[in-house]
Write a protein that holds these residues in place. Structure first.
Motif, PDB file in Angstrom:
ATOM      1  N   ALA A   1      -7.284   3.176   6.484  1.00 39.04           N
ATOM      2  CA  ALA A   1      -6.776   2.671   5.210  1.00 39.04           C
ATOM      3  C   ALA A   1      -5.831   1.491   5.425  1.00 39.04           C
ATOM      4  O   ALA A   1      -5.890   0.491   4.701  1.00 39.04           O
TER       5      ALA A   1
ATOM      6  N   ALA B   1       1.153   5.277   0.177  1.00 40.18           N
ATOM      7  CA  ALA B   1       0.365   6.395   0.700  1.00 40.18           C
ATOM      8  C   ALA B   1       1.186   7.668   0.570  1.00 40.18           C
ATOM      9  O   ALA B   1       2.367   7.700   0.937  1.00 40.18           O
TER      10      ALA B   1
ATOM     11  N   LYS C   1       3.714   2.924  -8.228  1.00 41.41           N
ATOM     12  CA  LYS C   1       2.441   2.279  -8.541  1.00 41.41           C
ATOM     13  C   LYS C   1       2.538   1.523  -9.864  1.00 41.41           C
ATOM     14  O   LYS C   1       2.030   0.396  -9.998  1.00 41.41           O
TER      15      LYS C   1
ATOM     16  N   TRP D   1      -2.737   5.303  -2.521  1.00 38.80           N
ATOM     17  CA  TRP D   1      -3.699   6.129  -1.788  1.00 38.80           C
ATOM     18  C   TRP D   1      -3.126   7.533  -1.673  1.00 38.80           C
ATOM     19  O   TRP D   1      -2.107   7.735  -1.026  1.00 38.80           O
TER      20      TRP D   1
ATOM     21  N   VAL E   1      -3.674  11.262  -0.302  1.00 40.24           N
ATOM     22  CA  VAL E   1      -4.443  11.865   0.794  1.00 40.24           C
ATOM     23  C   VAL E   1      -4.580  13.370   0.537  1.00 40.24           C
ATOM     24  O   VAL E   1      -3.575  14.078   0.424  1.00 40.24           O
TER      25      VAL E   1
ATOM     26  N   ASN F   1      -7.828  -1.671   6.574  1.00 42.44           N
ATOM     27  CA  ASN F   1      -8.510  -2.316   5.456  1.00 42.44           C
ATOM     28  C   ASN F   1      -7.526  -3.089   4.578  1.00 42.44           C
ATOM     29  O   ASN F   1      -7.824  -4.197   4.102  1.00 42.44           O
ATOM     30  N   PHE F   2      -6.356  -2.504   4.353  1.00 40.68           N
ATOM     31  CA  PHE F   2      -5.322  -3.162   3.560  1.00 40.68           C
ATOM     32  C   PHE F   2      -4.855  -4.451   4.238  1.00 40.68           C
ATOM     33  O   PHE F   2      -4.806  -5.518   3.609  1.00 40.68           O
TER      34      PHE F   2
ATOM     35  N   ASP G   1      -1.109  14.808  -0.983  1.00 41.44           N
ATOM     36  CA  ASP G   1      -1.105  15.498  -2.275  1.00 41.44           C
ATOM     37  C   ASP G   1      -0.329  16.815  -2.233  1.00 41.44           C
ATOM     38  O   ASP G   1      -0.106  17.438  -3.275  1.00 41.44           O
TER      39      ASP G   1
ATOM     40  N   ALA H   1      -1.196  -0.687  -4.421  1.00 39.53           N
ATOM     41  CA  ALA H   1      -2.294   0.266  -4.578  1.00 39.53           C
ATOM     42  C   ALA H   1      -1.786   1.610  -4.098  1.00 39.53           C
ATOM     43  O   ALA H   1      -0.934   1.683  -3.194  1.00 39.53           O
TER      44      ALA H   1
ATOM     45  N   LEU I   1       0.857  -1.179   0.000  1.00 36.65           N
ATOM     46  CA  LEU I   1       0.000   0.000   0.000  1.00 36.65           C
ATOM     47  C   LEU I   1       0.894   1.230   0.000  1.00 36.65           C
ATOM     48  O   LEU I   1       1.677   1.444   0.929  1.00 36.65           O
TER      49      LEU I   1
ATOM     50  N   ASN J   1       5.757   8.245  -6.437  1.00 36.68           N
ATOM     51  CA  ASN J   1       4.704   7.295  -6.080  1.00 36.68           C
ATOM     52  C   ASN J   1       3.936   6.821  -7.304  1.00 36.68           C
ATOM     53  O   ASN J   1       3.462   5.677  -7.338  1.00 36.68           O
TER      54      ASN J   1
END
Length: 298
Positions: A263, A218, A234, A243, A245, A266-267, A221, A241, A216, A230
């Motif tokens: 987050a 993260a 990816k 993410w 923010v 869930n991952f 922005d 994945a 994951l 990033n």
């Protein structure tokens, strides 16, 4: 205080909770204390370990340059996993710790259950390498000449830190206070022999493309130095994945702890249930400019 050894260097660690293990790896500007809100949350269901990197008391502060560097950082994570008998662990890293987590995944994939890579990539762009190295050397000099308290104020008011100050002044005060406590010598050695000399992540492209460990990514922005890298990560890591923010700078877990914890949880849940899959190759464009038109007859 609990310690474990990595290549004759003692590493201080904290541990709480039971269940699948998570190892938290801190950034340059912080230490194990930055993960307090994560340890409080995840220890309800996981065995959580946070440790201080070499050069960060109460871990040892080696005096030799050969005792610092990116390989040591990755191997120190492995020493924690092996030393505590964790088997395979989820690794959660921020910034410098995220770089170490990725390298750990490359060097020790058999020990990694998953990787959370947050705020990773400062100085990674090939065009920024020399300026990043120069900046790291200058900051190392500042630690030795002016002390950690002075540098903490400068770093805390940086372009990717003011977001935390604006959102949560008390957490920003804690961040600056913790950094003010750091060993000036340990910070300088880390900057000179890890930050300034580590390879660009672009140099590991082949290794990243071969990676199948769930990842994951993260990034805030408003964490400008890390945005482009990033996107590269990816695209390179088939098991990742991304993410992003909103309205967030570098320390994602401090700025948005509730969203970060949600987050990550869930991952980890998806990984532990065996539901995390590699990217569907049909989602990759192979020359057409517009998605969804591969089968369109014209």
């Amino acid at each position: 205080m609990p310690y474990l050894s990595s290549k004759s260097v003692r590493l201080y660690y904290e541990e709480v909770g039971q269940g699948q293990p998570i190892v938290f790896v801190h950034e340059f500007g912080s230490d194990a204390r930055e993960w307090d809100r994560q340890l409080r949350w995840f220890s309800r269901e996981f065995r959580c370990i946070a440790f201080n990197a070499r050069g960060y008391p109460p871990s040892d502060v080696p005096t030799g340059s050969e005792d610092y560097g990116h390989f040591h950082a990755a191997d120190d994570i492995a020493a924690v996993v092996r030393g505590l008998g964790l088997g395979k662990a989820h690794i959660v890293g921020l910034s410098m710790g995220a770089y170490a987590a990725l390298l750990f995944g490359i060097r020790h994939p058999e020990l990694a259950r998953s990787l959370v890579v947050a705020g990773c990539g400062s100085g990674a762009a090939l065009s920024h390498r020399e300026s990043f190295k120069t900046h790291a050397e200058a900051m190392a000099d500042a630690f030795l000449e002016k002390g950690s308290t002075h540098v903490a104020q400068e770093l805390g008011n940086g372009a990717t830190r003011i977001q935390l100050q604006n959102k949560d002044p008390r957490s920003w005060d804690e961040f600056v206070a913790h950094l003010s406590d750091h060993s000036a010598e340990g910070s300088a050695m880390t900057l000179r022999h890890y930050q300034a000399l580590r390879p660009s992540l672009y140099d590991f492209e082949a290794d990243l493309e071969a990676m199948t460990i769930p990842v994951l990514l993260a990034v805030g922005d408003e964490d400008e130095p890390c945005l482009d890298i990033n996107l590269f990560l990816k695209r390179a890591i088939r098991s990742s994945a991304l993410w992003v923010v909103p309205r967030t700078g570098h320390a994602v877990n401090l700025e948005e702890p509730a969203a970060f914890n949600d987050a990550v949880q869930n991952f980890l849940s998806s990984v532990d249930r065996g539901c995390w899959q590699l990217r569907d190759p049909r989602s990759l464009l192979t020359g057409l400019a517009n998605p969804g038109v591969q089968n369109l007859r014209v």
